[in-house]
Design a protein around this motif. Structure first.
Motif, PDB file in Angstrom:
ATOM      1  N   ARG A 141       0.832  -1.210   0.000  1.00  0.00           N
ATOM      2  CA  ARG A 141       0.000   0.000   0.000  1.00  0.00           C
ATOM      3  C   ARG A 141       0.863   1.254   0.000  1.00  0.00           C
ATOM      4  O   ARG A 141       0.590   2.215  -0.712  1.00  0.00           O
ATOM      5  CB  ARG A 141      -0.948   0.016   1.208  1.00  0.00           C
ATOM      6  CG  ARG A 141      -2.097  -0.959   1.118  1.00  0.00           C
ATOM      7  CD  ARG A 141      -3.169  -0.679   2.161  1.00  0.00           C
ATOM      8  NE  ARG A 141      -2.666  -0.498   3.505  1.00  0.00           N
ATOM      9  CZ  ARG A 141      -2.539  -1.469   4.417  1.00  0.00           C
ATOM     10  NH1 ARG A 141      -2.889  -2.709   4.116  1.00  0.00           N
ATOM     11  NH2 ARG A 141      -2.083  -1.193   5.623  1.00  0.00           N
TER      12      ARG A 141
ATOM     13  N   LYS B 189       2.589   1.676  -3.409  1.00  0.00           N
ATOM     14  CA  LYS B 189       1.618   2.140  -4.406  1.00  0.00           C
ATOM     15  C   LYS B 189       1.345   3.627  -4.226  1.00  0.00           C
ATOM     16  O   LYS B 189       1.335   4.396  -5.194  1.00  0.00           O
ATOM     17  CB  LYS B 189       0.323   1.324  -4.286  1.00  0.00           C
ATOM     18  CG  LYS B 189      -0.673   1.581  -5.367  1.00  0.00           C
ATOM     19  CD  LYS B 189      -1.854   0.634  -5.223  1.00  0.00           C
ATOM     20  CE  LYS B 189      -2.816   0.798  -6.376  1.00  0.00           C
ATOM     21  NZ  LYS B 189      -3.938  -0.148  -6.292  1.00  0.00           N
ATOM     22  N   GLU B 190       1.138   4.045  -2.985  1.00  0.00           N
ATOM     23  CA  GLU B 190       0.892   5.454  -2.684  1.00  0.00           C
ATOM     24  C   GLU B 190       2.074   6.312  -3.136  1.00  0.00           C
ATOM     25  O   GLU B 190       1.904   7.344  -3.792  1.00  0.00           O
ATOM     26  CB  GLU B 190       0.669   5.624  -1.180  1.00  0.00           C
ATOM     27  CG  GLU B 190       0.539   7.059  -0.717  1.00  0.00           C
ATOM     28  CD  GLU B 190       0.340   7.150   0.783  1.00  0.00           C
ATOM     29  OE1 GLU B 190      -0.747   7.603   1.181  1.00  0.00           O
ATOM     30  OE2 GLU B 190       1.258   6.756   1.545  1.00  0.00           O
TER      31      GLU B 190
ATOM     32  N   ARG C 257       2.428   6.583  -7.020  1.00  0.00           N
ATOM     33  CA  ARG C 257       1.425   7.429  -7.667  1.00  0.00           C
ATOM     34  C   ARG C 257       1.745   8.917  -7.534  1.00  0.00           C
ATOM     35  O   ARG C 257       1.293   9.723  -8.336  1.00  0.00           O
ATOM     36  CB  ARG C 257       0.047   7.167  -7.061  1.00  0.00           C
ATOM     37  CG  ARG C 257      -0.628   5.920  -7.564  1.00  0.00           C
ATOM     38  CD  ARG C 257      -2.095   5.879  -7.157  1.00  0.00           C
ATOM     39  NE  ARG C 257      -2.297   6.196  -5.751  1.00  0.00           N
ATOM     40  CZ  ARG C 257      -2.679   5.344  -4.813  1.00  0.00           C
ATOM     41  NH1 ARG C 257      -2.905   4.092  -5.127  1.00  0.00           N
ATOM     42  NH2 ARG C 257      -2.829   5.724  -3.572  1.00  0.00           N
ATOM     43  N   ASP C 258       2.521   9.281  -6.516  1.00  0.00           N
ATOM     44  CA  ASP C 258       2.818  10.687  -6.238  1.00  0.00           C
ATOM     45  C   ASP C 258       4.211  11.027  -6.774  1.00  0.00           C
ATOM     46  O   ASP C 258       5.223  10.691  -6.168  1.00  0.00           O
ATOM     47  CB  ASP C 258       2.751  10.935  -4.732  1.00  0.00           C
ATOM     48  CG  ASP C 258       3.050  12.368  -4.350  1.00  0.00           C
ATOM     49  OD1 ASP C 258       3.313  13.204  -5.245  1.00  0.00           O
ATOM     50  OD2 ASP C 258       3.026  12.658  -3.138  1.00  0.00           O
TER      51      ASP C 258
ATOM     52  N   SER D  78       6.666  12.552  -4.311  1.00  0.00           N
ATOM     53  CA  SER D  78       6.939  11.873  -3.046  1.00  0.00           C
ATOM     54  C   SER D  78       8.426  11.784  -2.740  1.00  0.00           C
ATOM     55  O   SER D  78       8.825  11.751  -1.579  1.00  0.00           O
ATOM     56  CB  SER D  78       6.346  10.456  -3.057  1.00  0.00           C
ATOM     57  OG  SER D  78       7.083   9.606  -3.943  1.00  0.00           O
TER      58      SER D  78
ATOM     59  N   LYS E  73      -0.498  10.041   5.391  1.00  0.00           N
ATOM     60  CA  LYS E  73      -0.033   9.009   4.454  1.00  0.00           C
ATOM     61  C   LYS E  73      -0.130   7.619   5.085  1.00  0.00           C
ATOM     62  O   LYS E  73      -0.296   7.482   6.291  1.00  0.00           O
ATOM     63  CB  LYS E  73       1.414   9.291   4.022  1.00  0.00           C
ATOM     64  CG  LYS E  73       1.624  10.652   3.390  1.00  0.00           C
ATOM     65  CD  LYS E  73       0.957  10.741   2.049  1.00  0.00           C
ATOM     66  CE  LYS E  73       1.284  12.072   1.386  1.00  0.00           C
ATOM     67  NZ  LYS E  73       0.512  12.308   0.220  1.00  0.00           N
ATOM     68  N   GLU E  74       0.007   6.600   4.276  1.00  0.00           N
ATOM     69  CA  GLU E  74      -0.129   5.203   4.711  1.00  0.00           C
ATOM     70  C   GLU E  74       0.855   4.794   5.810  1.00  0.00           C
ATOM     71  O   GLU E  74       0.535   3.956   6.648  1.00  0.00           O
ATOM     72  CB  GLU E  74       0.057   4.254   3.519  1.00  0.00           C
ATOM     73  CG  GLU E  74      -1.064   4.269   2.511  1.00  0.00           C
ATOM     74  CD  GLU E  74      -2.298   3.513   2.973  1.00  0.00           C
ATOM     75  OE1 GLU E  74      -2.210   2.689   3.909  1.00  0.00           O
ATOM     76  OE2 GLU E  74      -3.364   3.748   2.397  1.00  0.00           O
TER      77      GLU E  74
END
Length: 170
Positions: free
Chosen positions: A45, A48-49, A52-53, A56, A92-93
């Motif tokens: 997770r 993936k987060e 996508r950014d 980041s 965030k995760e």
């Protein structure tokens, strides 16, 4: 479909400091699923987060397996600041996963282990070579260039990186 090997010898096109973050877990007791499964599922997770950014700071990653009990990830980061910012960001995760792990760890008696190591490698202190390989590791994170641009031998590439850092005022 697997990536195609790059013909010839190439090296990572990294400039400046390189931030390498290693993180992993070890399942110490298979039957303690409720202790290790949440940590095992949290990493995909987070990756993936981060992927996508575009801002980041994560440049690339590679999954590792040290056998049936050991799992890890090598991550390449744009800067130490972006790595630390992600770790501290409550939206965030990472933050809820870390808090949940700590709550479960209090009663886990070592049923699952986690670890991480962070390396900030100064310019001039790393080099790489890839021959007959698809983009890999540092080369995948930063892109590649022909070895000849930085030197045919490891000592030349390290000296070349050191002189580039010196010229830049590092």
């Amino acid at each position: 479909m697997s990536a195609q090997p790059i013909p010839g010898r190439v090296t990572a096109a990294a400039e400046g400091d390189v931030v390498v973050f290693l993180i992993g877990m070890r399942i110490n007791r298979w039957r303690a699923v409720r202790h290790w499964m949440p940590a095992f599922l949290a990493m995909p997770r987070m990756l993936k987060e981060l992927s996508r950014d575009e801002n980041s700071g994560l440049l690339g990653h590679r999954l590792l397996s040290g056998g049936p009990r050991d799992f890890g990830v090598v991550q390449y980061w744009e800067s130490r600041e972006k790595l630390l910012a992600y770790a501290a960001d409550r939206s965030k995760e990472h933050h809820p996963a870390w808090a949940a792990f700590n709550r479960r760890a209090r009663g886990s008696e070592g049923k699952v282990g986690i670890w991480h190591e962070t390396y900030v490698v100064p310019a001039g202190s790393y080099e790489s070579i890839y021959s007959g390989m698809p983009e890999h590791g540092l080369g995948k994170a930063y892109g590649v260039e022909p070895v000849a641009r930085r030197g045919e031998r490891a000592a030349e590439r390290l000296a070349s990186a050191g002189s580039r850092a010196h010229e830049a005022g590092a």
